[in-house]
Design an enzyme around this catalytic site. Structure first.
Site: not given
Ligand code: NAI
Length: 507
Positions: A123, A144, A156, A194
């Site tokens: 993001s 995105h 996006e 954003n």
């Molecule tokens: P989250 O914390 O729910 O999930 C992240 C997952 O990645 C976790 O299960 C973790 O164990 C895993 N992980 C961490 N490091 C890793 C690695 N090196 N290799 C494999 N797995 C790994 O996070 P979320 O909210 O799903 O966000 C993930 C991405 O999406 C981020 O880049 C965030 O900025 C982006 N994003 C999030 C949004 C939201 O509303 N939560 C919206 C749009 C984008």
């Protein structure tokens, strides 16, 4: 440019909220999907969660059972990164840390075939920066999604400095084939949504800080007059103040502290107090059991109004005159500067000046200012403010006139640009600046704000509807009132007004 064909394996890395949603979208679209997470068991758990989601859709009759089974059969957890080697598209949705994402992309570059597209769901991180250090940075792009990915239409497609346009085209078509609404964006802080959405939160927070009105009144104005799904306080309570504040800080820092993105001290304090919104039981509102939801203020008047005079044209607020006539109010029309006269009150649409200042400068006695509405022909609420010298009888007459049209008036302190007008002017200004800097086309900026955050109208189209000279005047007056660069109008806006063009006209 073609979409990836359905047989192309898609790998999703990170099985958190976003990764699971993206994996579901890709599998529902027909791709074999591999889901990988460093947390043992996380990918299998996420697939079990998708199974439950799909089962619920089948129960509601929104999905047939065969599609449920087929989608699930396409989803497989991977125990190690090496199992993703045959993917044609990898989408990473891991933790939002530059170094960790970069390291992952470098491993993927070594592992996957040269034709595999490496996409990031980041993001806030720069796609250019994520791609730097790879042998072929052109294959890295942003894809995105918005949360929850299976429900939100917008994607996006973000290009960094080296991203290959053909691959951006392929991701665009692929997202479309997945039933999404893609837009192209250049990798700049906040991409489109954003960035352009920041003033939606910022202006309400500032109005609250300045005592313009309470949260419930400001939220009601945004919803009922502005046509937004939620006001800024209820929305940030839902998003979580920690998350919303962090995004604002990240955009503010990324733009080197540009005053346009300045975070709010009020929101910072909420975060410090642990009042994170719904998830902690309290934010701007109290969500504890039995807590009463505060009601917006609406002015009452005992005055009776049978007639008014319309001097000139009210511009975007003109439907108000027809609405009054339909309600049986006699509207006398004469030449003038866009004013409504009722009793000894003078009503005018705000132009960004304080009511008190405008009353003095334009020689208008008993001035009452009207806020912006998305649709003056239908709105049931409108913000009003008045000059320091406006008599109570004039305020009562103005409130009674609006009541005849079925509009409840919500009082605002004498603040420049009121609430909805100033927010929409600032959203349009941010969109215009994004346009100026080549972040995206006008059509894509508007599409992104409607599909990504459910705005009732794209901010650029909205500014065109209000009239760009009026929007520019509002911003110039806001800037003069505050003396801050925060309200400086975008060069794009000033230029288009000078050229007599709209924001949607092609240059
Ligand atoms: P989250 O914390 O729910 O999930 C992240 C997952 O990645 C976790 O299960 C973790 O164990 C895993 N992980 C961490 N490091 C890793 C690695 N090196 N290799 C494999 N797995 C790994 O996070 P979320 O909210 O799903 O966000 C993930 C991405 O999406 C981020 O880049 C965030 O900025 C982006 N994003 C999030 C949004 C939201 O509303 N939560 C919206 C749009 C984008």
């Amino acid at each position: 440019m073609h979409a990836l064909n359905k047989e192309t394996p898609v790998a999703v890395i990170g099985a958190g909220a976003m990764g699971a949603g993206i994996a579901q979208v890709a599998a529902q679209a027909g791709h074999p999907v591999r889901l990988y997470d460093t947390r043992t068991g996380a990918a299998a758990q996420a697939i079990a969660g998708i199974d439950r989601q799909l089962a619920r859709l089948v129960e509601k009759g929104k999905l047939d059972a065969a599609t449920h089974v087929a989608t699930l059969a396409r989803l497989r957890p991977a125990d190690e990164l090496e199992a993703l080697a045959d993917a044609g598209l990898v989408i990473e949705a891991i933790v939002e840390k530059l170094e960790i994402k970069r390291e992952l992309l470098q491993r993927l570059e070594a592992l996957c075939a040269p034709g595999c597209i490496l996409a990031s769901n980041t993001s806030s991180l720069s796609i250019t920066s994520l791609a730097a250090g790879l042998r072929h940075p052109g294959r890295v792009l942003g894809m995105h999604f918005f949360n929850p990915a299976p429900l939100m239409a917008l994607v996006e497609i973000v290009s960094g400095l080296d991203s290959e346009p053909a691959l951006a085209g392929c991701l665009f078509e692929t997202a479309r084939a997945w039933g999404k609404q893609p837009v192209h964006a250049r990798s700049t802080p906040g991409f489109i949504v954003n960035r352009v959405a920041r003033p939606f939160y910022a202006e309400s927070l500032r109005l609250l800080q300045e005592g313009a009105a309470d949260c419930a009144t400001l939220d009601a104005l945004m919803r009922e007059a502005g046509g937004f799904r939620m006001g800024a306080f209820e929305l940030t309570d839902l998003i979580g103040h920690d998350v919303n504040y962090a995004v604002t800080c990240s955009v503010f820092d990324a733009y080197y502290g540009d005053a346009r993105f300045q975070p709010s001290l009020i929101q910072k304090e909420l975060v410090e107090a642990g009042r994170l919104g719904r998830k902690s039981g309290r934010g701007f509102y109290d969500y504890s059991e039995g807590a009463e939801r505060p009601q917006p203020s609406t002015l009452a008047s005992t005055a009776t109004v049978e007639a008014c005079a319309l001097e000139g044209d009210l511009g975007t607020a003109q439907p108000l005159a027809q609405r009054l006539e339909r309600a049986g109010v006699q509207v006398t029309r004469r030449d003038g500067a866009g004013l409504l006269r009722v009793g000894d009150a003078t009503l005018a649409l705000s132009d960004g000046r304080l009511a008190t200042q405008r009353a003095r400068e334009d020689g208008l006695d008993n001035l009452v200012l009207l806020d912006l509405a998305l649709d003056y022909g239908r709105t049931e609420r409108l913000g009003i403010s008045w000059a320091a010298g406006t008599r109570q009888g004039a305020i009562d007459a103005a409130v009674a006139l609006l009541a005849r049209a079925g509009i409840g008036a919500s009082p605002l302190a004498d603040v420049p640009g009121l609430a909805v007008l100033r927010t929409v002017a600032m959203l349009a200004n941010e969109g215009a600046d994004a346009l100026l800097h080549g972040v995206a086309s006008a059509a894509d900026i508007d599409l992104a704000m409607c599909a990504g955050v459910n705005y009732p109208r794209g901010p650029l189209a909205w500014a065109d509807t209000i009239g760009l000279p009026q929007v520019l005047r509002t911003l110039d007056n806001l800037q003069a009132a505050y003396g801050e660069p925060r309200y400086r109008p975008s060069l794009a806006l000033r230029r288009r007004v000078a050229e007599g063009r709209t924001l949607h006209d092609q240059p």
